[in-house]
Design an enzyme around this catalytic site. Structure first.
Site, PDB file in Angstrom:
ATOM      1  N   LYS A  77       0.824  -1.207   0.000  1.00  0.00           N
ATOM      2  CA  LYS A  77       0.000   0.000   0.000  1.00  0.00           C
ATOM      3  C   LYS A  77       0.861   1.261   0.000  1.00  0.00           C
ATOM      4  O   LYS A  77       0.459   2.292  -0.540  1.00  0.00           O
ATOM      5  CB  LYS A  77      -0.928   0.001   1.218  1.00  0.00           C
ATOM      6  CG  LYS A  77      -1.903  -1.173   1.252  1.00  0.00           C
ATOM      7  CD  LYS A  77      -3.009  -1.020   0.229  1.00  0.00           C
ATOM      8  CE  LYS A  77      -3.937  -2.230   0.196  1.00  0.00           C
ATOM      9  NZ  LYS A  77      -4.883  -2.188  -0.912  1.00  0.00           N
ATOM     10  N   GLU A 115     -10.154   5.473   2.305  1.00  0.00           N
ATOM     11  CA  GLU A 115     -10.928   4.373   2.867  1.00  0.00           C
ATOM     12  C   GLU A 115      -9.919   3.313   3.280  1.00  0.00           C
ATOM     13  O   GLU A 115      -8.809   3.287   2.771  1.00  0.00           O
ATOM     14  CB  GLU A 115     -11.865   3.797   1.802  1.00  0.00           C
ATOM     15  CG  GLU A 115     -11.243   2.727   0.883  1.00  0.00           C
ATOM     16  CD  GLU A 115     -10.150   3.253  -0.049  1.00  0.00           C
ATOM     17  OE1 GLU A 115     -10.044   4.484  -0.182  1.00  0.00           O
ATOM     18  OE2 GLU A 115      -9.399   2.433  -0.622  1.00  0.00           O
ATOM     19  N   SER A 133       2.133  -9.492  -0.384  1.00  0.00           N
ATOM     20  CA  SER A 133       1.715  -8.081  -0.394  1.00  0.00           C
ATOM     21  C   SER A 133       1.921  -7.379   0.939  1.00  0.00           C
ATOM     22  O   SER A 133       2.108  -6.171   0.987  1.00  0.00           O
ATOM     23  CB  SER A 133       0.253  -7.975  -0.814  1.00  0.00           C
ATOM     24  OG  SER A 133      -0.551  -8.792   0.013  1.00  0.00           O
TER      25      SER A 133
HETATM   26  C1  LIG Z   1      -1.539  -6.797   2.840  1.00  0.00           C
HETATM   27  C2  LIG Z   1      -2.629  -6.587   1.845  1.00  0.00           C
HETATM   28  N1  LIG Z   1      -2.645  -7.331   0.733  1.00  0.00           N
HETATM   29  C3  LIG Z   1      -3.612  -7.198  -0.191  1.00  0.00           C
HETATM   30  C4  LIG Z   1      -4.643  -6.312  -0.035  1.00  0.00           C
HETATM   31  C5  LIG Z   1      -5.702  -6.253  -1.084  1.00  0.00           C
HETATM   32  O1  LIG Z   1      -5.686  -5.120  -1.883  1.00  0.00           O
HETATM   33  P1  LIG Z   1      -5.222  -5.192  -3.397  1.00  0.00           P
HETATM   34  O2  LIG Z   1      -5.993  -6.260  -4.059  1.00  0.00           O
HETATM   35  O3  LIG Z   1      -5.545  -3.832  -3.895  1.00  0.00           O
HETATM   36  O4  LIG Z   1      -3.779  -5.448  -3.430  1.00  0.00           O
HETATM   37  C6  LIG Z   1      -4.670  -5.497   1.098  1.00  0.00           C
HETATM   38  C7  LIG Z   1      -5.746  -4.511   1.293  1.00  0.00           C
HETATM   39  O5  LIG Z   1      -5.961  -3.928   2.286  1.00  0.00           O
HETATM   40  C8  LIG Z   1      -3.635  -5.638   2.064  1.00  0.00           C
HETATM   41  O6  LIG Z   1      -3.609  -4.891   3.169  1.00  0.00           O
END
Ligand SMILES: Cc1ncc(COP(=O)(O)O)c(C=O)c1O
Lengths: 257, 416
Positions: B89, B111, B380
């Site tokens: 993020k 958000e 992520s």
């Molecule tokens: C660690 C993490 N991975 C994935 C996501 C999912 O979002 P996105 O599909 O936009 O990567 C989030 C969303 O809050 C997140 O905090």
């Protein structure tokens, strides 16, 4: 267009028209029936029937809560259509649907406008389908003789008003301020100047909504706009004092004792 | 990747369905973003800041033990968890922060679901000196309490959203309601590759730094491209980020993993592209596959991970799904906890619950791939933020005792 003709005819012998609004299925259809009777019998010129949507981004707390509760106790789009049909048959004023684009999209754009024409709905207000996104939407509206009412906002440039003004039918909905439905608006010089600007960019009737609550608000619009639109206030009123309180409120807005 | 059409469409998805009052704001945002994107100095400044304020480039870790455990493809993990604030993020948020500076606005709103995007935005606001308000569904406030604490300590105002299903989509609606009132000084830092144009393109552009690095790194360590790349898909920003490094490489299969919740057949999930419960729709300013009923009302979604618990999905991914360029799968809550457990034990790495969805699918497929091939999992984010949820799911007895004791101490402290 039926909506424009009808409103213009009404406007000939009134200094300002009154349009009201309610959320279908809130608190229930029986109350909707009663409220509409109160509205029409006391001199309202046209009514917006809002088909509730689960994500009403343009709406403030009052309409948001009403939409949610209506959906929570099971209101379907088909219920709203049946109810609208009944109202159109019963009362001799133009009815419009207010809703969000996804409702129309899921119903099918053509099917939706065809249905509107069939049951006698004359116009629609759908705030999240701007002209540049709504090619087929506006085409089907035209084809079935339904007036899509577009919105002017204080943030709309002159250039933008030309575009939306041309696309709008029936009247133009002039939002007097930023923000969502429900909160109060200022009815001072700023509004007057804004409405002069709106007037320059369209020859359609001008409706003003958002935050109209009193006879003073309505009076402030006389000579500057053609239609005063009352939204959240009647919903709050029905919540607090019941459907029977709507008639006296309407008479008061019209300046009658 | 092909840019969207002039009006923001990717195939039949996307667009920019914004209320009239925001028309001008979006027009200017599109112009300002296009100017920034065309300016090489802007990207240079972004990369520079990401390497000094965050930890870019983030490492690509060879998961030797997991590879041995599954006995198939070599498993590599892209470590977005090592970003400042613990998730991908930060990439998007710092990028948008630089854009906000260019636009001369002084306030940001966001958000948040998992709270990661909220924490990242609050952090960015603190660094750049912006006022900050974060909207968060009440359900998520409860399940991501540590992140709420940090947002507030970082100086942001956290507003719990009590409308609708009280999760991510409702927080997005509320952020829009703020924006239609305060657009003059406020920028809405949308947290994922969704929403009206130009957000999907903008967020994907900032996140593309993941894929650019990952491609270089895998070629460095493995000398050829990976067979497959896995990413979890909430709104789709981390997936878009890593996929963009490999979109033009036809031999690299891209796999997006959605939240399977209690299982696709139960209806309690958040799988838009690999379940039968979603259909085309338009909400929150863009067209995509939404989990909705036949009237067009959005459904309640469920996932153990707040960040994947969302009704819509990036229009870019919906288009890549149409084109069959990305394959979509789902992972259930139970599978996610298992994969998380295994990753901790084998590698000493704690993926976020969201990220663990990608691990599930990679673990299912790794054994069937040749030993000399490689796969990349996009981690992520890090799992520490999920300590309450994970400890609860693992039914950890000593954690439970700790919480009970803490609560008792607070209660006694208050009665004194
Ligand atoms: C660690 C993490 N991975 C994935 C996501 C999912 O979002 P996105 O599909 O936009 O990567 C989030 C969303 O809050 C997140 O905090």
């Amino acid at each position: 267009m039926k909506l424009e003709e009808n409103l213009r005819r009404r406007r000939e012998n009134k200094e300002i028209l009154l349009m009201t609004h309610l959320v279908l299925g809130y608190p229930d259809f029986d109350t909707n029936r009663e409220v509409i009777a109160q509205m029409v019998e006391n001199g309202v010129d046209s009514i917006e029937l809002q088909i509730p949507f689960s994500e009403p981004v343009a709406d403030g707390p009052v309409i948001l809560k009403a939409s949610q509760e209506s959906l929570d106790h099971g209101t379907k789009v088909s219920d709203c259509i049946n109810f609208a049909k009944e109202m159109v048959e019963k009362w001799d004023i133009p009815f419009l649907f207010m809703t969000y684009y996804n409702i129309v999209f899921k119903y099918g754009e053509e099917a939706f406008f065809k249905k509107c024409a069939e049951i006698g709905i004359t116009g629609v207000i759908v705030p999240d389908i701007p002209p540049e996104m709504g090619g087929s939407f506006y085409q089907f509206a035209e084809q079935y003789g339904i007036s899509p009412v577009l919105i002017f906002a204080p943030t709309s440039s002159d250039e933008r008003m030309e575009i939306t003004g041309k696309c709008s039918r029936g009247f133009v909905y002039c939002v007097p301020r930023k923000g969502v439905t429900g909160a109060k608006s200022e009815f001072g010089d700023g509004l007057t100047q804004y409405l002069v600007r709106c007037r320059k960019h369209t020859s359609l009737l001008l409706g003003v909504g958002f935050g109209i609550e009193s006879r003073a608000n309505v009076e402030a619009l006389i000579g500057k706009a053609d239609i005063a639109i009352i939204g959240s206030k009647t919903i709050k009123l029905v919540d607090e004092k019941g459907a029977a309180s709507v008639g006296p409120f309407i008479r008061q807005l019209l300046g009658e004792k | 990747m092909n840019p969207p059409t002039e009006d923001g469409h990717y195939g039949r998805w996307g667009g920019s369905y914004v209320p009239e009052v925001l028309h001008d704001t979006f027009k200017r945002l599109k112009e300002d973003f296009a100017a920034a994107k065309a300016d090489p100095d802007f990207w240079r400044e972004y990369v520079e800041l990401m390497s000094t304020y965050s930890c870019r480039p983030t490492p690509l870790t060879f998961a030797e033990n997991l590879t041995r455990h599954f006995g198939g493809a070599k498993i590599y993990i892209k470590r977005e968890d090592l970003n400042h604030t613990g998730a991908h993020k930060a990439n998007n948020v710092i990028g948008q922060g630089l854009l906000v500076k260019r636009m001369g606005k002084t306030r940001v709103i966001a958000e948040t679901g998992a709270g990661q995007h909220g924490v990242a935005t609050a952090t960015m606001a603190a660094k750049f000196g912006f006022e900050c308000t974060v909207y968060m569904g009440e359900v998520d406030v409860l399940r991501q309490r540590p992140n709420v604490f940090w947002m507030e300590k970082l100086g942001a105002k956290v507003v719990p959203v009590t409308d609708g299903s009280r999760i991510l989509k409702d927080a997005i609606n509320e952020a829009f309601r703020d924006w239609v009132t305060n657009m003059d000084n406020t920028h809405y830092v949308l947290g994922t590759a969704c929403g009206p144009a130009p957000f999907p393109e903008m967020v994907s552009w900032f996140q593309s730094i993941i894929g650019i690095e990952a491609r270089k790194q895998i070629l460095h360590y493995h000398h050829t491209l990976p067979a497959r790349v896995y990413a979890c898909v909430g709104g789709g920003s981390n997936a878009m980020g890593i996929f963009q490094g490999f979109l033009d490489d036809d031999n690299v299969e891209l796999v997006g993993v959605e939240a399977g919740g209690h299982g696709l057949s139960t209806g309690k999930h958040a799988s838009r592209l690999c379940s039968d419960d979603a259909s085309p729709g338009m909400a929150q300013g863009y067209k995509t596959m939404f989990l909705q009923n036949s009237d067009g009302q959005m459904l309640e979604t469920h996932s153990v991970s707040a960040g994947l618990d969302y009704v819509g999905v990036s229009p870019i991914l919906a288009n890549l799904n149409d084109q069959k360029r990305v394959r979509f799968e789902s992972a259930t809550d139970v599978e996610v906890i298992e994969a998380l457990n295994l990753t901790m034990k084998k590698e000493g790495i704690i993926p976020a619950l969201e990220s663990s969805h990608a691990f599930v699918q990679a673990f299912k497929e790794a054994p069937g791939l040749p030993k000399d091939s490689a796969i990349i999992i996009n981690q992520s984010g890090r799992g520490d933020k999920d300590i309450f949820t994970i400890a609860h799911a693992l039914k950890d007895p000593s954690w439970k005792e700790f919480i009970i004791n803490e609560a008792r101490e607070y209660q006694q402290g208050e009665s004194k």
